[in-house]
Design a protein around this motif. Sequence first.
Motif, PDB file in Angstrom:
ATOM      1  N   TYR A 205       0.850  -1.206   0.000  1.00 45.72           N
ATOM      2  CA  TYR A 205       0.000   0.000   0.000  1.00 45.72           C
ATOM      3  C   TYR A 205       0.880   1.249   0.000  1.00 45.72           C
ATOM      4  CZ  TYR A 205      -3.830  -3.169   1.168  1.00 45.72           C
ATOM      5  OH  TYR A 205      -4.750  -4.188   1.146  1.00 45.72           O
TER       6      TYR A 205
ATOM      7  N   TYR B 283       0.994   4.238  -2.720  1.00 48.33           N
ATOM      8  CA  TYR B 283       0.646   5.623  -2.402  1.00 48.33           C
ATOM      9  C   TYR B 283       1.845   6.571  -2.522  1.00 48.33           C
ATOM     10  CZ  TYR B 283      -3.665   3.405  -1.022  1.00 48.33           C
ATOM     11  OH  TYR B 283      -4.821   2.669  -1.047  1.00 48.33           O
TER      12      TYR B 283
ATOM     13  N   MET C   6      -8.721  -1.762  -8.511  1.00 43.56           N
ATOM     14  CA  MET C   6      -9.706  -2.145  -7.501  1.00 43.56           C
ATOM     15  C   MET C   6     -11.116  -1.749  -7.945  1.00 43.56           C
ATOM     16  SD  MET C   6      -8.049  -3.722  -5.221  1.00 43.56           S
ATOM     17  CE  MET C   6      -6.794  -4.218  -6.349  1.00 43.56           C
TER      18      MET C   6
ATOM     19  N   THR D 156     -14.425  -4.139  -8.539  1.00 45.85           N
ATOM     20  CA  THR D 156     -15.713  -3.846  -7.899  1.00 45.85           C
ATOM     21  C   THR D 156     -16.813  -3.722  -8.946  1.00 45.85           C
ATOM     22  OG1 THR D 156     -14.642  -2.736  -6.063  1.00 45.85           O
ATOM     23  CG2 THR D 156     -16.945  -2.184  -6.421  1.00 45.85           C
TER      24      THR D 156
ATOM     25  N   GLY E 117     -12.025   0.067   4.399  1.00 43.55           N
ATOM     26  CA  GLY E 117     -11.020  -0.241   3.367  1.00 43.55           C
ATOM     27  C   GLY E 117     -11.694  -0.254   2.017  1.00 43.55           C
TER      28      GLY E 117
ATOM     29  N   GLY F 170     -11.650   1.710  -0.557  1.00 44.40           N
ATOM     30  CA  GLY F 170     -11.024   2.302  -1.741  1.00 44.40           C
ATOM     31  C   GLY F 170     -11.713   3.587  -2.159  1.00 44.40           C
TER      32      GLY F 170
ATOM     33  N   ASP G 226     -11.323   4.783   4.664  1.00 43.99           N
ATOM     34  CA  ASP G 226     -10.064   4.306   4.056  1.00 43.99           C
ATOM     35  C   ASP G 226      -8.948   5.261   4.454  1.00 43.99           C
ATOM     36  OD1 ASP G 226      -8.009   3.391   2.000  1.00 43.99           O
ATOM     37  OD2 ASP G 226      -9.704   2.192   1.339  1.00 43.99           O
ATOM     38  N   MET G 227      -7.781   5.021   3.888  1.00 45.66           N
ATOM     39  CA  MET G 227      -6.642   5.894   4.181  1.00 45.66           C
ATOM     40  C   MET G 227      -6.816   7.231   3.448  1.00 45.66           C
ATOM     41  SD  MET G 227      -3.830   2.909   3.686  1.00 45.66           S
ATOM     42  CE  MET G 227      -2.329   3.772   4.138  1.00 45.66           C
TER      43      MET G 227
ATOM     44  N   VAL H 237      -6.339   7.582  -0.500  1.00 48.35           N
ATOM     45  CA  VAL H 237      -7.340   7.079  -1.446  1.00 48.35           C
ATOM     46  C   VAL H 237      -8.581   7.955  -1.388  1.00 48.35           C
ATOM     47  CG1 VAL H 237      -8.541   5.004  -2.243  1.00 48.35           C
ATOM     48  CG2 VAL H 237      -6.685   4.812  -0.602  1.00 48.35           C
TER      49      VAL H 237
ATOM     50  N   GLY I 259      -8.689   7.300   8.161  1.00 50.39           N
ATOM     51  CA  GLY I 259      -7.981   6.906   9.375  1.00 50.39           C
ATOM     52  C   GLY I 259      -7.284   5.582   9.157  1.00 50.39           C
ATOM     53  N   ASP I 260      -6.955   4.963  10.290  1.00 52.73           N
ATOM     54  CA  ASP I 260      -6.202   3.705  10.265  1.00 52.73           C
ATOM     55  C   ASP I 260      -7.012   2.659  11.024  1.00 52.73           C
ATOM     56  OD1 ASP I 260      -4.431   1.643  10.581  1.00 52.73           O
ATOM     57  OD2 ASP I 260      -2.858   2.830  11.549  1.00 52.73           O
ATOM     58  N   VAL I 261      -7.363   1.582  10.345  1.00 46.75           N
ATOM     59  CA  VAL I 261      -8.188   0.542  10.987  1.00 46.75           C
ATOM     60  C   VAL I 261      -7.558  -0.024  12.250  1.00 46.75           C
ATOM     61  CG1 VAL I 261      -9.605  -0.438   9.140  1.00 46.75           C
ATOM     62  CG2 VAL I 261      -7.209  -1.112   9.344  1.00 46.75           C
TER      63      VAL I 261
ATOM     64  N   LYS J  31     -14.483  -5.651   1.843  1.00 48.09           N
ATOM     65  CA  LYS J  31     -14.298  -6.436   0.612  1.00 48.09           C
ATOM     66  C   LYS J  31     -12.807  -6.526   0.282  1.00 48.09           C
ATOM     67  CE  LYS J  31     -15.467  -5.056  -3.819  1.00 48.09           C
ATOM     68  NZ  LYS J  31     -14.314  -5.337  -4.679  1.00 48.09           N
ATOM     69  N   HIS J  32     -12.367  -7.751   0.116  1.00 44.18           N
ATOM     70  CA  HIS J  32     -10.958  -7.996  -0.213  1.00 44.18           C
ATOM     71  C   HIS J  32     -10.043  -7.108   0.632  1.00 44.18           C
ATOM     72  CE1 HIS J  32     -12.118  -9.874  -4.262  1.00 44.18           C
ATOM     73  NE2 HIS J  32     -11.903 -10.797  -3.361  1.00 44.18           N
ATOM     74  N   PHE J  33     -10.345  -7.046   1.901  1.00 47.70           N
ATOM     75  CA  PHE J  33      -9.584  -6.169   2.787  1.00 47.70           C
ATOM     76  C   PHE J  33      -8.886  -6.978   3.883  1.00 47.70           C
ATOM     77  CE2 PHE J  33      -9.440  -3.547   6.665  1.00 47.70           C
ATOM     78  CZ  PHE J  33      -8.465  -2.668   6.244  1.00 47.70           C
TER      79      PHE J  33
HETATM   80  C1  LIG Z   1      -7.098  -4.480  -1.586  1.00 49.10           C
HETATM   81  S1  LIG Z   1      -7.736  -2.882  -1.417  1.00 49.10           S
HETATM   82  C2  LIG Z   1      -9.460  -3.215  -1.461  1.00 49.10           C
HETATM   83  C3  LIG Z   1     -10.266  -2.008  -1.773  1.00 49.10           C
HETATM   84  C4  LIG Z   1     -11.771  -2.249  -1.884  1.00 49.10           C
HETATM   85  N1  LIG Z   1     -12.335  -2.817  -0.670  1.00 49.10           N
HETATM   86  C5  LIG Z   1     -12.074  -3.139  -3.048  1.00 49.10           C
HETATM   87  O1  LIG Z   1     -12.399  -4.302  -2.868  1.00 49.10           O
HETATM   88  O2  LIG Z   1     -11.959  -2.660  -4.191  1.00 49.10           O
HETATM   89  C6  LIG Z   1      -7.458  -2.529   0.290  1.00 49.10           C
HETATM   90  C7  LIG Z   1      -7.853  -1.147   0.747  1.00 49.10           C
HETATM   91  O3  LIG Z   1      -7.559  -1.028   2.127  1.00 49.10           O
HETATM   92  C8  LIG Z   1      -7.035   0.252   2.397  1.00 49.10           C
HETATM   93  N2  LIG Z   1      -6.201   0.175   3.620  1.00 49.10           N
HETATM   94  C9  LIG Z   1      -5.015  -0.442   3.749  1.00 49.10           C
HETATM   95  N3  LIG Z   1      -4.543  -0.300   4.998  1.00 49.10           N
HETATM   96  C10 LIG Z   1      -5.454   0.445   5.681  1.00 49.10           C
HETATM   97  C11 LIG Z   1      -5.517   0.925   7.013  1.00 49.10           C
HETATM   98  N4  LIG Z   1      -4.547   0.662   7.893  1.00 49.10           N
HETATM   99  N5  LIG Z   1      -6.604   1.644   7.391  1.00 49.10           N
HETATM  100  C12 LIG Z   1      -7.601   1.917   6.497  1.00 49.10           C
HETATM  101  N6  LIG Z   1      -7.593   1.463   5.208  1.00 49.10           N
HETATM  102  C13 LIG Z   1      -6.533   0.754   4.804  1.00 49.10           C
HETATM  103  C14 LIG Z   1      -6.249   0.576   1.153  1.00 49.10           C
HETATM  104  O4  LIG Z   1      -6.045   1.983   1.018  1.00 49.10           O
HETATM  105  C15 LIG Z   1      -7.126  -0.009   0.051  1.00 49.10           C
HETATM  106  O5  LIG Z   1      -8.063   0.933  -0.436  1.00 49.10           O
END
Ligand SMILES: C[S@@+](CC[C@H](N)C(=O)[O-])C[C@H]1O[C@@H](n2cnc3c(N)ncnc32)[C@H](O)[C@@H]1O
Length: 349
Positions: free
Chosen positions: A139, A143, A156, A160, A183, A185, A205-206, A209, A232-234, A248-250
């Motif tokens: 990531y 970025y 991504m 989707t 997450g 996107g 999301d971050m 994005v 923010g940060d999860v 999704k895919h997160f």
């Molecule tokens: C694999 S992509 C999936 C995006 C979207 N869910 C999709 O399926 O198209 C993972 C997403 O998680 C976000 N992400 C990664 N680390 C993160 C964090 N610590 N906090 C928030 N979001 C985060 C990334 O910026 C990215 O948009």
Amino acid sequence: MVSTSTTSNTAAKQKVFDLMLTFVKSKCLYVATRLGIFDLVNKGEQTVESLAQKTNTDTERLYFILRALAHVDVLEEKPGRVFAPTETSALLVTDGEPSAGHLVMHLIEPAQWDAWKILPEALEKGVVPFELANNKGVYQHCYDNEWSKDTFIKAMSFLTNSQVDGLLNAYDFGQYETVMDVGGGQGGLIANIVKRYGCKGILFDMPEVAETAREYIGSLGVDPDAIEIKTGDVFKEIPQGAEAIVMKHFISAWSDQDARKILANCKQALPQDGRLILLQSFVPDLDEPKTEADGIMPGIFAVQINVATSGGGWRTKKQFQELFETSGFKLEKIIKTDNSLSGMEFSLQ
Ligand SMILES: C[S@@+](CC[C@H](N)C(=O)[O-])C[C@H]1O[C@@H](n2cnc3c(N)ncnc32)[C@H](O)[C@@H]1O
């Protein structure tokens, strides 16, 4: 004992030759996409000389690549070294909407490829191949580089867009007042949920994005004000305010240990009767088909995710169920769609 009859031996050899050279197909696909060959051919068939001149490349070397792509039906080659578009090459055009071409470029870009080069060393050391090769996570890499970021975000969004209808037909998001995509996107999924079901949406999301999300949501014909964008940060905190969280895919990008931290924060963010909806491609169990209806083989794709990210990659449904149930969630429902994106709905224990 494995059969060594001539017929099966020939078939086995064919398989080895095909697998051995599969990387050449991938690389040709990448190079042609990156050079914009499919964009050019899509505007009208043309000679290799014309394509080489427009892409500022060596004609004879480019010809090898384009001919190979014609041999696997990505392009059509006509007499006089003329190349014409096909249904496949049309999917790889990258000068417009997010497309399969962006996914090709994201998955095969040099930084990803570098991770495969040092895979044996990474396996011996037990470290994340992408991080060993690039000294940073995937990531962060995306970025930090404008081209990689734009390509990743579009890749991504393409995935989707191509899977969302099947999901919305299979699952009723109308039962919730507010849904949050964690997450999420650029917001393609949450925009489609809001558009179809009329609920309120939150995109989390971050910041890197989310800065382009508002514009993208608007381009999908959804009022950007219908979706609150939070950044923010999860691992620190997930905002409250939704009865349902979709991911999704997160979660698949993270190890079990990291996933548990994220799940704990989801629990904090949800009300007691809330729902967590995991959206994923699931790796099939031994007795399940290995290829999904849309052609994706989750067991193969899972390796790519595992090479690129710190986590366990895509898992089987049983593995996800165990991970979630030992993190305070209870499986309520399996969501099956008409493509490789499926889901699992969890309540709080
Ligand atoms: C694999 S992509 C999936 C995006 C979207 N869910 C999709 O399926 O198209 C993972 C997403 O998680 C976000 N992400 C990664 N680390 C993160 C964090 N610590 N906090 C928030 N979001 C985060 C990334 O910026 C990215 O948009």
